[in-house]
Design a protein around this motif. Structure first.
Motif, PDB file in Angstrom:
ATOM      1  N   GLU A  84      10.536  50.577 -13.862  1.00 42.53           N
ATOM      2  CA  GLU A  84      10.213  48.485 -13.810  1.00 42.53           C
ATOM      3  C   GLU A  84      10.502  48.375 -13.222  1.00 42.53           C
ATOM      4  OE1 GLU A  84      13.410  47.449 -15.594  1.00 42.53           O
ATOM      5  OE2 GLU A  84      14.100  49.454 -15.379  1.00 42.53           O
ATOM      6  N   LEU A  85      11.122  47.256 -11.946  1.00 42.02           N
ATOM      7  CA  LEU A  85      11.793  46.574 -11.380  1.00 42.02           C
ATOM      8  C   LEU A  85      12.088  44.941 -11.408  1.00 42.02           C
ATOM      9  CD1 LEU A  85      10.044  45.202  -9.563  1.00 42.02           C
ATOM     10  CD2 LEU A  85       9.717  46.749  -8.755  1.00 42.02           C
ATOM     11  N   ALA A  86      13.472  44.888 -10.735  1.00 42.15           N
ATOM     12  CA  ALA A  86      13.725  43.214 -11.579  1.00 42.15           C
ATOM     13  C   ALA A  86      14.583  42.646 -10.273  1.00 42.15           C
ATOM     14  CB  ALA A  86      14.832  43.142 -12.633  1.00 42.15           C
ATOM     15  N   LEU A  87      14.326  41.883  -9.951  1.00 46.64           N
ATOM     16  CA  LEU A  87      14.322  40.791  -9.202  1.00 46.64           C
ATOM     17  C   LEU A  87      15.615  39.719 -10.032  1.00 46.64           C
ATOM     18  CD1 LEU A  87      14.983  39.704  -5.913  1.00 46.64           C
ATOM     19  CD2 LEU A  87      13.245  37.865  -6.033  1.00 46.64           C
ATOM     20  N   VAL A 112       7.037  55.731  -4.949  1.00 47.60           N
ATOM     21  CA  VAL A 112       5.940  54.697  -6.011  1.00 47.60           C
ATOM     22  C   VAL A 112       7.506  54.201  -5.483  1.00 47.60           C
ATOM     23  CG1 VAL A 112       6.361  54.070  -8.540  1.00 47.60           C
ATOM     24  CG2 VAL A 112       4.959  56.470  -7.556  1.00 47.60           C
ATOM     25  N   GLY A 113       8.268  54.258  -5.933  1.00 44.08           N
ATOM     26  CA  GLY A 113       9.455  53.738  -5.772  1.00 44.08           C
ATOM     27  C   GLY A 113       9.564  53.102  -4.467  1.00 44.08           C
ATOM     28  N   SER A 114       9.860  53.465  -3.327  1.00 37.10           N
ATOM     29  CA  SER A 114       9.667  52.818  -1.829  1.00 37.10           C
ATOM     30  C   SER A 114       8.419  51.915  -1.964  1.00 37.10           C
ATOM     31  CB  SER A 114       9.580  53.893  -1.102  1.00 37.10           C
ATOM     32  OG  SER A 114      10.249  54.506  -0.949  1.00 37.10           O
ATOM     33  N   GLU A 115       7.396  52.103  -2.437  1.00 41.76           N
ATOM     34  CA  GLU A 115       5.705  51.262  -2.557  1.00 41.76           C
ATOM     35  C   GLU A 115       5.713  49.844  -3.791  1.00 41.76           C
ATOM     36  OE1 GLU A 115       1.439  51.160  -3.037  1.00 41.76           O
ATOM     37  OE2 GLU A 115       2.065  52.947  -3.398  1.00 41.76           O
ATOM     38  N   ALA A 116       6.603  50.226  -4.653  1.00 46.31           N
ATOM     39  CA  ALA A 116       7.177  49.214  -5.602  1.00 46.31           C
ATOM     40  C   ALA A 116       7.989  47.740  -4.488  1.00 46.31           C
ATOM     41  CB  ALA A 116       7.478  49.629  -6.811  1.00 46.31           C
ATOM     42  N   THR A 117       8.893  48.836  -4.270  1.00 48.81           N
ATOM     43  CA  THR A 117      10.236  48.051  -3.680  1.00 48.81           C
ATOM     44  C   THR A 117       9.346  47.215  -2.879  1.00 48.81           C
ATOM     45  OG1 THR A 117      11.972  50.004  -4.062  1.00 48.81           O
ATOM     46  CG2 THR A 117      12.207  48.499  -2.533  1.00 48.81           C
ATOM     47  N   ARG A 118       8.921  47.863  -1.681  1.00 47.91           N
ATOM     48  CA  ARG A 118       8.336  46.803  -0.596  1.00 47.91           C
ATOM     49  C   ARG A 118       7.217  46.198  -1.303  1.00 47.91           C
ATOM     50  NH1 ARG A 118       7.730  52.305   1.697  1.00 47.91           N
ATOM     51  NH2 ARG A 118       9.275  52.213   3.887  1.00 47.91           N
ATOM     52  N   LEU A 119       6.380  46.416  -2.223  1.00 45.46           N
ATOM     53  CA  LEU A 119       5.525  44.890  -2.743  1.00 45.46           C
ATOM     54  C   LEU A 119       6.912  44.065  -3.483  1.00 45.46           C
ATOM     55  CD1 LEU A 119       3.309  47.024  -4.561  1.00 45.46           C
ATOM     56  CD2 LEU A 119       2.740  45.567  -2.857  1.00 45.46           C
ATOM     57  N   LEU A 120       7.674  44.456  -3.792  1.00 39.60           N
ATOM     58  CA  LEU A 120       8.474  43.271  -4.981  1.00 39.60           C
ATOM     59  C   LEU A 120       9.000  42.286  -3.601  1.00 39.60           C
ATOM     60  CD1 LEU A 120       9.597  42.123  -7.249  1.00 39.60           C
ATOM     61  CD2 LEU A 120      11.491  43.672  -6.804  1.00 39.60           C
ATOM     62  N   LEU A 121       9.860  42.737  -2.167  1.00 39.49           N
ATOM     63  CA  LEU A 121      10.635  42.559  -1.669  1.00 39.49           C
ATOM     64  C   LEU A 121       9.464  41.641  -0.374  1.00 39.49           C
ATOM     65  CD1 LEU A 121      12.668  45.311   0.613  1.00 39.49           C
ATOM     66  CD2 LEU A 121      13.557  43.241  -0.384  1.00 39.49           C
ATOM     67  N   ALA A 124       9.570  38.815  -2.523  1.00 44.03           N
ATOM     68  CA  ALA A 124      10.844  37.718  -2.385  1.00 44.03           C
ATOM     69  C   ALA A 124      11.632  37.114  -1.051  1.00 44.03           C
ATOM     70  CB  ALA A 124      12.262  38.846  -2.746  1.00 44.03           C
ATOM     71  N   PHE A 125      11.313  37.149  -0.147  1.00 45.38           N
ATOM     72  CA  PHE A 125      10.866  36.803   1.393  1.00 45.38           C
ATOM     73  C   PHE A 125       9.985  36.646   1.341  1.00 45.38           C
ATOM     74  CE2 PHE A 125      13.146  40.768   2.237  1.00 45.38           C
ATOM     75  CZ  PHE A 125      14.378  40.708   1.687  1.00 45.38           C
ATOM     76  N   ASP A 126       8.831  36.407   1.599  1.00 47.26           N
ATOM     77  CA  ASP A 126       7.533  35.591   1.172  1.00 47.26           C
ATOM     78  C   ASP A 126       7.223  34.449   0.555  1.00 47.26           C
ATOM     79  OD1 ASP A 126       7.398  37.303   3.808  1.00 47.26           O
ATOM     80  OD2 ASP A 126       5.453  38.657   3.140  1.00 47.26           O
ATOM     81  N   GLY A 184      11.173  48.806   7.219  1.00 46.51           N
ATOM     82  CA  GLY A 184       9.566  49.383   7.133  1.00 46.51           C
ATOM     83  C   GLY A 184       8.273  48.746   6.201  1.00 46.51           C
ATOM     84  N   GLY A 185       9.299  46.922   6.337  1.00 48.23           N
ATOM     85  CA  GLY A 185       7.902  46.514   5.670  1.00 48.23           C
ATOM     86  C   GLY A 185       8.090  45.738   5.175  1.00 48.23           C
ATOM     87  N   ALA A 186       8.515  45.101   4.258  1.00 42.76           N
ATOM     88  CA  ALA A 186       8.481  44.246   3.079  1.00 42.76           C
ATOM     89  C   ALA A 186       7.126  45.158   2.468  1.00 42.76           C
ATOM     90  CB  ALA A 186       9.309  43.247   2.426  1.00 42.76           C
ATOM     91  N   GLY A 187       5.829  44.140   2.996  1.00 39.92           N
ATOM     92  CA  GLY A 187       4.280  43.918   2.754  1.00 39.92           C
ATOM     93  C   GLY A 187       3.952  45.544   2.680  1.00 39.92           C
ATOM     94  N   ALA A 188       4.543  46.584   3.561  1.00 43.26           N
ATOM     95  CA  ALA A 188       4.339  47.478   3.606  1.00 43.26           C
ATOM     96  C   ALA A 188       3.281  48.444   2.599  1.00 43.26           C
ATOM     97  CB  ALA A 188       4.551  48.451   5.050  1.00 43.26           C
ATOM     98  N   GLY A 189       2.282  48.756   2.205  1.00 44.34           N
ATOM     99  CA  GLY A 189       1.496  49.548   1.463  1.00 44.34           C
ATOM    100  C   GLY A 189       0.758  48.259   0.793  1.00 44.34           C
ATOM    101  N   ALA A 190       1.415  47.220   1.163  1.00 43.80           N
ATOM    102  CA  ALA A 190       0.580  46.311  -0.034  1.00 43.80           C
ATOM    103  C   ALA A 190      -1.182  46.653   0.530  1.00 43.80           C
ATOM    104  CB  ALA A 190       0.786  45.097  -0.052  1.00 43.80           C
TER     105      ALA A 190
END
Length: 191
Positions: A84-87, A112-121, A124-126, A184-190
């Motif tokens: 799980e993650l949170a903003l 998994v953590g990097s992919e989840a972080t990029r998705l959430l970022l 958060a930004f966009d 690495g691009g917040a949307g990378a892996g999406a």
């Protein structure tokens, strides 16, 4: 200008291997099992021994929290709970928020953590419109630090001996990423 209503939307964010979904009561048992794992507790600095009832209440109430975003990380194919993650701690005038993530032991070391972080970022930004997202990581967790750096986070400071764990004091590193420095691009892996 941030759009705080985006925190109340509770989106589903889909990546290549994972999907982030609103944290719900159906995640509570797996969340509780992860919170009992000694290594997970150490990596997250969790001293409190959460009961299943506490986590059920937290998960059940997540959908109604308009000031933060709590999402479960699920395997895209199996639907298994991976963490799980949170903003949270959103500061609208300064377009700033805090981030945290915790994975189940079986999900570590697989990206998994990097992919989840990029998705959430990306969200958060966009979508929310944040300018800055920060986190804290313990000095004894270099693997997490490297993963955060791959997602654009930079070490900004050190809180000396801020965590007492297993009979010793440990430093807490403060890291942040800016919308303009998304590495690495917040949307990378999406997907």
């Amino acid at each position: 200008m941030i759009d705080a209503t985006a925190l109340a939307e509770k989106p589903v964010l889909t990546g290549v291997r994972i999907r982030l979904v609103p944290l719900a009561i159906r995640h509570a048992a797996a969340f509780h099992a992860a919170c009992q794992d000694p290594e997970t507790r150490r990596l997250t600095g969790t001293h409190h021994d959460f009961t299943l009832a506490e986590l059920e209440a937290w998960c059940a109430g997540s959908a109604g929290r308009a000031d933060r975003l709590d999402l479960a990380i699920e395997d895209r194919e199996s639907g298994d709970f991976l963490g799980e993650l949170a903003l949270s701690q959103i500061d609208p005038p300064n377009a700033h928020g805090s981030f945290r993530i915790a994975l189940v032991p079986e999900a570590t070391g697989r990206g998994v953590g990097s992919e989840a972080t990029r998705l959430l970022l990306g969200y958060a930004f966009d979508r929310v419109g944040l300018h800055r997202v920060q986190l804290e990581v313990y000095d004894y967790n270099p693997r997490a630090r490297r993963a955060y750096e791959k997602c654009g986070f930079e070490v900004e400071g050190r809180m000396r001996e801020a965590l007492f764990w297993d009979g010793a004091w440990h430093d807490v590193l403060v890291m942040a990423v800016l919308r303009t420095g998304r590495g690495g691009g917040a949307g990378a892996g999406a997907g």
